[in-house]
Design an enzyme around this catalytic site. Structure first.
Site, short mmCIF file in Angstrom:
data_model
loop_
_atom_site.label_atom_id
_atom_site.label_comp_id
_atom_site.label_asym_id
_atom_site.label_seq_id
_atom_site.Cartn_x
_atom_site.Cartn_y
_atom_site.Cartn_z
N ASP A 20 4.59 -38.21 -12.67
CA ASP A 20 4.09 -38.43 -14.04
C ASP A 20 2.87 -37.56 -14.33
O ASP A 20 2.11 -37.22 -13.42
CB ASP A 20 3.73 -39.92 -14.18
CG ASP A 20 3.68 -40.36 -15.64
OD1 ASP A 20 4.11 -39.58 -16.52
OD2 ASP A 20 3.22 -41.49 -15.89
N ASN A 22 2.92 -34.59 -16.46
CA ASN A 22 3.15 -33.19 -16.84
C ASN A 22 2.60 -32.88 -18.23
O ASN A 22 1.97 -31.84 -18.45
CB ASN A 22 4.65 -32.88 -16.87
CG ASN A 22 5.29 -32.95 -15.50
OD1 ASN A 22 4.60 -33.06 -14.49
ND2 ASN A 22 6.62 -32.90 -15.46
N ARG A 24 0.25 -34.49 -20.07
CA ARG A 24 -1.22 -34.51 -20.15
C ARG A 24 -1.84 -33.30 -19.45
O ARG A 24 -2.81 -32.73 -19.90
CB ARG A 24 -1.75 -35.82 -19.53
CG ARG A 24 -1.73 -36.99 -20.50
CD ARG A 24 -1.86 -38.30 -19.78
NE ARG A 24 -0.63 -38.64 -19.08
CZ ARG A 24 -0.52 -39.62 -18.20
NH1 ARG A 24 -1.58 -40.34 -17.90
NH2 ARG A 24 0.63 -39.88 -17.63
N HIS A 37 5.96 -29.30 -17.80
CA HIS A 37 7.20 -29.61 -17.06
C HIS A 37 7.56 -28.45 -16.13
O HIS A 37 8.05 -28.67 -15.02
CB HIS A 37 8.33 -29.92 -18.04
CG HIS A 37 8.11 -31.16 -18.86
ND1 HIS A 37 7.73 -32.36 -18.29
CD2 HIS A 37 8.16 -31.39 -20.20
CE1 HIS A 37 7.59 -33.28 -19.25
NE2 HIS A 37 7.83 -32.70 -20.41
N SER A 65 14.01 -40.60 -16.98
CA SER A 65 14.46 -42.00 -17.04
C SER A 65 15.39 -42.18 -18.23
O SER A 65 15.38 -41.40 -19.18
CB SER A 65 13.25 -42.93 -17.18
OG SER A 65 12.77 -42.92 -18.51
N LEU A 131 16.70 -33.18 5.33
CA LEU A 131 16.11 -34.05 4.30
C LEU A 131 17.18 -34.41 3.28
O LEU A 131 17.98 -33.55 2.88
CB LEU A 131 14.97 -33.30 3.57
CG LEU A 131 14.30 -34.06 2.42
CD1 LEU A 131 13.41 -35.18 2.95
CD2 LEU A 131 13.46 -33.11 1.55
N LEU A 188 5.92 -49.26 -12.60
CA LEU A 188 7.13 -48.74 -11.95
C LEU A 188 8.11 -48.11 -12.93
O LEU A 188 9.00 -47.35 -12.52
CB LEU A 188 7.82 -49.85 -11.15
CG LEU A 188 6.99 -50.35 -9.96
CD1 LEU A 188 7.67 -51.53 -9.27
CD2 LEU A 188 6.74 -49.23 -8.94
#
Ligand code: IPE
Ligand code: IPE
Ligand code: MG
Length: 248
Positions: A20, A22, A24, A37, A65, A131, A188
């Protein structure tokens, strides 16, 4: 000690990041939100590279989201273009570094061509075993739980583990050990609500584009300094005994 209720065989950590800040970050620099972004994609590259060295086996990144569709059309389409760009430009280096990419969330509402690009990237990276990188796009944890419940209704009786597999869309995904959120927000926002039942939470004031390897290391130092009890007591206060079969 992890409780037998949710223990999974993997030993490497599962970390989730709510990337979170980007917008600002860019606005403070008098730049367009899009530039924020773009800088966020650079931060993704750094963190994906650092993750295996820092003991992560699974990294889930919240990229878009299901509520982010509420943003202005121009920002949504810029984010979708960035996703397309990331998928096209990154696959080669993911393969080289043994990273298996999967994308979680809905695919049917994405712009034309993106679902195919996701499928190609997943297929190309399927052999990666260093990974597991999961990117959440058009993702809502509540929708994932609801869809699992709908499937479970027709499946009859299910164990907690089997229900978990329906929620996550894969067999035996490790529960989330640590959720990191950047930008100072402490919520969340509908991210991995089921998988994070016993996750430790780490909040940092840093905006996502400023997040680097050291910040991941700092979050992990804090994580390793905590005692996870999973409802039990400190190990020294526990008498050895059989665990009752609590799960259905
Ligand atoms: C996170 O940064 C990226 C997405 C949600 C897509 P934001 O775009 O939410 O940045 P802020 O919170 O407005 O600063
Ligand atoms: C959460 O960030 C989603 C992602 C990081 C992709 P938001 O910026 O959308 O969350 P809220 O609206 O501040 O809760
Ligand atoms: Mg935000």
């Amino acid at each position: 000690m992890q409780s037998g209720l949710s223990s999974k065989p993997q030993t490497k950590l599962h970390v989730g990041i709510i990337m979170d800040g980007n917008g600002r970050w860019a606005t403070r620099r008098r730049m367009s939100r899009l530039r924020g972004h773009e800088a966020g994609v650079e931060a993704i590259r750094r963190v994906v590279e650092a993750a295996p060295k820092q003991g992560l086996g699974t990294l889930t990144l919240y990229a878009f989201s299901s509520d982010n569709w509420r943003r202005p059309k121009a920002e949504v389409s810029a984010l979708m273009s960035l996703l397309r760009f990331y998928l096209a430009s990154e696959v080669e280096s993911l393969v080289r570094n043994g990273v298996r990419l999967t994308v979680i969330g809905r695919r049917d509402r994405l712009p034309a061509g993106i679902a195919d690009a996701i499928g190609r990237a997943e297929a190309a990276t399927a052999g990666g075993d260093v990974l597991h990188l999961r990117i959440a796009v058009d993702y809502s944890a509540r929708d994932a739980i609801l869809n699992a419940a709908l499937k479970a209704a027709s499946a009859g009786q299910l164990t907690r583990e089997a229900f978990s597999d329906l929620v996550t869309g894969e067999a035996g995904l490790r529960d989330v050990d640590l959720v990191i959120r950047t930008s100072g927000e402490k919520r969340l926002s509908d991210f991995m609500l089921w998988e994070s039942a016993y996750a430790e939470l780490h909040f940092t004031e840093k905006m996502w584009p400023d997040f680097r390897e050291d910040d991941l290391a700092e979050a992990l130092i804090s994580f390793h300094g905590r005692e996870r009890r999973f409802g039990g007591l400190q190990p020294e206060a526990m008498e050895p005994r059989e665990e009752p079969a609590l799960s259905a």
